[in-house]
Design a protein around this motif. Structure first.
Motif, PDB file in Angstrom:
ATOM      1  N   ILE A   1      54.659  30.193  45.249  1.00 27.90           N
ATOM      2  CA  ILE A   1      53.408  29.973  46.291  1.00 27.90           C
ATOM      3  C   ILE A   1      52.391  31.157  46.020  1.00 27.90           C
ATOM      4  CG2 ILE A   1      52.545  30.463  48.526  1.00 27.90           C
ATOM      5  CD1 ILE A   1      55.011  28.860  49.734  1.00 27.90           C
TER       6      ILE A   1
ATOM      7  N   ASP B   1      51.588  35.885  41.197  1.00 28.11           N
ATOM      8  CA  ASP B   1      50.095  35.849  41.748  1.00 28.11           C
ATOM      9  C   ASP B   1      49.744  37.218  42.131  1.00 28.11           C
ATOM     10  OD1 ASP B   1      52.355  35.775  43.681  1.00 28.11           O
ATOM     11  OD2 ASP B   1      50.937  35.317  45.140  1.00 28.11           O
TER      12      ASP B   1
ATOM     13  N   ARG C   1      65.541  39.195  48.190  1.00 29.28           N
ATOM     14  CA  ARG C   1      64.230  39.189  47.851  1.00 29.28           C
ATOM     15  C   ARG C   1      63.627  38.832  46.327  1.00 29.28           C
ATOM     16  NH1 ARG C   1      62.508  39.501  52.591  1.00 29.28           N
ATOM     17  NH2 ARG C   1      60.417  40.626  52.138  1.00 29.28           N
TER      18      ARG C   1
ATOM     19  N   SER D   1      64.763  35.032  54.524  1.00 26.35           N
ATOM     20  CA  SER D   1      65.319  35.129  53.209  1.00 26.35           C
ATOM     21  C   SER D   1      66.841  34.584  53.140  1.00 26.35           C
ATOM     22  CB  SER D   1      65.242  36.382  52.449  1.00 26.35           C
ATOM     23  OG  SER D   1      64.132  36.998  52.598  1.00 26.35           O
TER      24      SER D   1
ATOM     25  N   LYS E   1      64.028  33.375  46.334  1.00 24.96           N
ATOM     26  CA  LYS E   1      64.657  32.033  46.259  1.00 24.96           C
ATOM     27  C   LYS E   1      64.246  30.922  47.386  1.00 24.96           C
ATOM     28  CE  LYS E   1      68.747  34.328  46.814  1.00 24.96           C
ATOM     29  NZ  LYS E   1      68.094  35.693  46.459  1.00 24.96           N
ATOM     30  N   THR E   2      64.373  31.490  48.630  1.00 24.85           N
ATOM     31  CA  THR E   2      63.928  30.720  49.698  1.00 24.85           C
ATOM     32  C   THR E   2      62.409  30.310  49.353  1.00 24.85           C
ATOM     33  OG1 THR E   2      65.311  32.200  51.306  1.00 24.85           O
ATOM     34  CG2 THR E   2      63.847  30.814  52.263  1.00 24.85           C
ATOM     35  N   VAL E   3      61.646  31.054  49.226  1.00 28.63           N
ATOM     36  CA  VAL E   3      60.066  30.484  48.931  1.00 28.63           C
ATOM     37  C   VAL E   3      60.053  29.475  47.804  1.00 28.63           C
ATOM     38  CG1 VAL E   3      57.859  31.467  48.390  1.00 28.63           C
ATOM     39  CG2 VAL E   3      59.143  32.690  49.923  1.00 28.63           C
TER      40      VAL E   3
END
Ligand code: GDP
Length: 484
Positions: free
Chosen positions: A378, A338, A36, A102, A39-41
């Protein structure tokens, strides 16, 4: 036989090959971090930014217009799953605007970047081949196991489970542990039950309330495709009163599986994958730890140090005999920035720097260059200031995910809200001592708790890349020099 002509041809070819590889380098970039962490994002946003040629002011090659194009290309390792870029992007950018699935295991993606070098004698186009390797940070926690016996690991793991908030969650497993007799005959059902309770204990520590993160074995948390296999069906035994190991005993069975885990799973990962990385970004969800309070912060610090001990290159370290890490650059990145107002971004960086201090010192010693950044791969929020009485409060605005709640309010996933996100302390030490700072919770406004609100990904404008925070700075540090 070979004519002089053939030989000359071969020599010319190998020279050309040499020239090609020095002008057309390959970089293997590892992307890791605990579950969580983002990494994927991160990978999806990074690849999108390169492939679409998005606006990245600090990433010089792109800002200077020297990148002719970046595209995906078949990866070199046939047995490693491909990173599912297209599916992840479709999740984020599609009408559902949802976060992608994820990282569960290792995956890889190859990107080729054609660019114009700005070196004096560079003529024509050069090509950088970037292999991105995504893998769970949990797997790095396993490195110390390679140097540990089953008895040592059992003793350490049991001792740790009797301290602090771990004790509270270890109850069911401890109860079983007390019933296990190492000298009893081996028994698959018992082994499975013990492994299940032990795994449940490890997973409970990862719960949002505790946010503990340090303990191996890493595959018990993220098994990849090995779930349920015997090499993952073991658990510690209390050996404080145990005699010699008898063959056919529970003790012998557990030890055999522990050794199989080390030799068939942990070691191959380090030699086949980890040792081949050139650069590494370590993503850290520091905000979750800050939310959970000082113990989680300390725990994250310990986890970072043990993750980073894998990067330590020393001629005398015991694992340099097994594999030789060659990492040249390491970037620590606090993700999801963010969720904060920009006035706190530098503070988040300072906190991460402080957390990673020990590890950074050692990496620097080994010759790798290290940096720290707070980023949002993002950016799901934008900033505004909201007037409250005489004060202007710095706020963030975003769309909470459907089902997120705050107090009695449950959000529908459509309406935007403004949130006062709280400020991080100016002195990074405050988050470790807990003095005057206890996560972000005592910063909530008007008693309304907006802390854990997760926002939906933003709407993607036509032909644009996702908005981000400092993604370009991360890119410049990681590969900028290869595009000079
Ligand atoms: P992984 O387990 O390391 O692959 O983590 P993911 O990349 O799947 O990220 C986990 C979750 O963190 C996502 O589902 C998002 O909710 C959140 N997240 C990750 N990156 C960002 C980001 O840049 N901004 C925001 N707002 N949330 C993020």
């Amino acid at each position: 036989w070979m004519s002089v002509f053939d030989e000359a041809l071969i020599a010319a070819k190998s020279l050309a090959g040499f020239a090609a590889s020095s002008f057309n380098p390959t970089v293997r970039l590892g992307v890791t971090g605990l579950s969580r962490a983002g990494k994927t994002v991160f990978i999806t946003a990074l690849v999108q930014a390169l492939v679409e040629g998005g606006r990245l002011p600090v990433f010089r090659a792109q800002a200077e217009g020297r990148i002719a194009g970046s595209s995906l290309s078949p990866q070199p390792d046939d047995t490693v799953p491909r990173f599912d870029y297209e599916v992840h992007l479709a999740d984020l950018a599609g009408p559902a605007r949802r976060w992608p699935d994820s990282t569960r295991q290792i995956s890889e993606l190859r990107l080729v970047i054609d660019f114009q070098s700005n070196r004096r004698f560079a003529a024509g186009m050069s090509r950088l081949t970037l292999d991105i390797v995504d893998y769970p940070g949990e797997w790095l926690l396993d490195l110390p196991l390679l140097n540990m016996s089953y008895a040592e690991w059992s003793a350490q793991t049991i001792a740790a489970s009797r301290e602090g908030s771990r004790l509270a969650i270890a109850g069911p497993w401890h109860e079983m542990l007390a019933r296990l007799d190492p000298a009893a005959p081996e028994n698959e059902a018992l082994a499975r039950e013990a492994a299940a309770l032990f795994t449940a204990y490890l997973k409970a520590g990862r719960d949002e309330r505790f946010a503990l993160s340090t303990l191996p074995p890493g595959r018990f948390l993220l098994p990849g495709d090995l779930e349920g296999s015997p090499a993952l069906t073991f658990a510690p035994l209390d050996l404080s009163k145990a005699g010699d190991i008898r063959s056919g005993s529970l003790h012998a069975m557990m030890e055999r599986r522990f050794e199989a885990y080390k030799h068939k799973i942990v070691r191959p990962f380090f030699t086949h994958h980890f040792a081949r990385l050139d650069r590494q970004i370590v993503l850290v969800d520091a905000l979750s730890a800050l939310n959970a309070g000082p113990q989680a912060v300390h725990d994250l610090e310990t986890a970072l140090t043990s993750v980073l001990s894998a990067f330590r290159v020393g001629a005398n370290s015991w694992w340099s005999a097994i594999f030789r890490p060659r990492i040249q650059k390491i970037l620590f990145a606090a993700t999801k920035a963010d969720h904060l107002h920009h006035t706190s971004h530098d503070r988040l960086e300072a906190i991460l720097r402080k957390m990673a201090d020990g590890a950074i010192g050692r990496a620097a010693f080994s010759g790798a260059s290290v940096d720290v950044v707070a980023l949002a791969s993002i950016r799901a929020t934008r900033e505004a200031s909201v007037k409250q009485g005489r004060e202007n409060l710095p706020c963030i605005i975003g769309t909470p995910m459907a089902g997120e709640r705050s107090g009695d309010e449950v959000f529908d996933g459509e309406a935007e809200i403004a949130v006062f996100p709280g400020e991080l302390p100016e002195d990074p030490n405050a988050v470790f001592s807990g003095s005057g700072f206890n996560g972000l919770e005592n910063l909530r406004e008007g008693g309304v708790d907006y802390r854990f609100i997760r926002f939906r990904p933003p709407r993607l404008e036509d032909g644009q890349i996702f908005p981000h925070i400092r993604l370009d700075r991360a890119l410049e540090f990681l590969i900028g020099d290869k595009l000079a």
